[in-house]
Design a protein around this motif. Structure first.
Motif, PDB file in Angstrom:
ATOM      1  N   PHE A  52      -5.962  -7.813   6.911  1.00  0.00           N
ATOM      2  CA  PHE A  52      -5.438  -8.681   8.307  1.00  0.00           C
ATOM      3  C   PHE A  52      -4.485  -9.713   7.973  1.00  0.00           C
ATOM      4  N   GLU A  55      -1.028  -8.416   6.502  1.00  0.00           N
ATOM      5  CA  GLU A  55      -0.279  -7.485   7.513  1.00  0.00           C
ATOM      6  C   GLU A  55      -0.238  -8.384   8.927  1.00  0.00           C
ATOM      7  N   GLU A  56      -1.118  -9.349   9.252  1.00  0.00           N
ATOM      8  CA  GLU A  56      -1.051 -10.024  10.488  1.00  0.00           C
ATOM      9  C   GLU A  56      -1.350  -9.244  11.597  1.00  0.00           C
ATOM     10  N   THR A  57      -2.276  -8.192  11.384  1.00  0.00           N
ATOM     11  CA  THR A  57      -2.602  -7.370  12.481  1.00  0.00           C
ATOM     12  C   THR A  57      -4.014  -6.870  12.163  1.00  0.00           C
ATOM     13  N   ILE A  58      -4.546  -6.493  13.119  1.00  0.00           N
ATOM     14  CA  ILE A  58      -5.686  -5.623  12.935  1.00  0.00           C
ATOM     15  C   ILE A  58      -5.380  -4.076  13.394  1.00  0.00           C
ATOM     16  N   GLN A  59      -4.248  -3.851  14.002  1.00  0.00           N
ATOM     17  CA  GLN A  59      -3.813  -2.629  14.182  1.00  0.00           C
ATOM     18  C   GLN A  59      -2.978  -1.940  13.196  1.00  0.00           C
ATOM     19  N   SER A  64       1.861   0.145   7.295  1.00  0.00           N
ATOM     20  CA  SER A  64       0.930  -1.168   6.972  1.00  0.00           C
ATOM     21  C   SER A  64       0.570  -0.561   5.633  1.00  0.00           C
TER      22      SER A  64
END
Length: 193
Positions: A52, A55-59, A64
């Motif tokens: 997280f 990648e600066e996201t949880i999606q 990714s």
């Protein structure tokens, strides 16, 4: 060659650097917990927190990377027909069943299945982190609360992940009622050269 992970079971295997793992939901509506360990030192394992962060996201989807607890990229998503996965929730276990499913039989869950499958590789149960829950549908509300909904996958949906190092992979066909909409189905996987 397609390998079948039967319903409510798990498998473990080696995945060499640059090989591609294709995980397939053959019937739709099934979750697969995925773990990755560095084959040369199994203390290095997949990390949701590092992933997280970097990648600066949880999606997480095509493009990714999934990172290790030592800040090394382990896997890269190269193709994803499902687009919805979870990296927040821990593998279901006997304790999960006792907590959430008080009216249903207790099952050892993905945690127990992963522990058994990974043991021949010298990986102990206490070394099982949060799994990358392929196809799992866990929306996060504006208030921060999470829900576990039936996966939105159709039969044949898949994700392809490239190994960025030599890895040991743990993979399940999830055992939790909510994660799979109350039914249990197989997961298929293939290793592409």
């Amino acid at each position: 060659m397609t390998i079948v992970v039967p319903p409510r079971s798990g498998a473990a295997f080696r995945l060499s650097k640059d090989q591609i793992l294709r995980v397939i939901d053959p019937e739709g509506g099934q979750v697969s917990d995925l773990l990755a360990y560095n084959a040369s030192d199994v203390r290095e394992t997949i990390s949701n927190g590092r992933t997280f962060d970097y990648e600066e996201t949880i999606q997480l989807t095509t493009g990714s990377r999934l990172w290790s607890n030592r800040s090394n990229p382990m896997l890269e998503v190269v193709e994803d027909t499902a687009g919805t996965h979870d990296f927040l929730l821990t593998p279901c276990s006997e304790a999960t069943f006792r907590h959430f499913y008080t009216d249903k039989p207790v099952h050892r869950g993905c945690f127990g299945n992963l522990a058994e499958a990974l043991a021949p590789y010298g990986i102990e149960a206490d070394s099982i982190p949060v799994a990358f829950n392929i196809f799992m549908n866990v929306p996060v509300g504006q208030d921060g609360r999470i829900k576990v909904l039936t996966p939105s996958t159709a039969p044949g949906d898949f994700i392809r992940l490239r190994a960025l190092d030599d890895l040991i992979i743990g993979l399940t066909a999830c055992s939790a009622y909510d994660s799979c909409g109350g039914s249990f189905k197989p997961i298929h996987y293939e290793i592409e050269p």
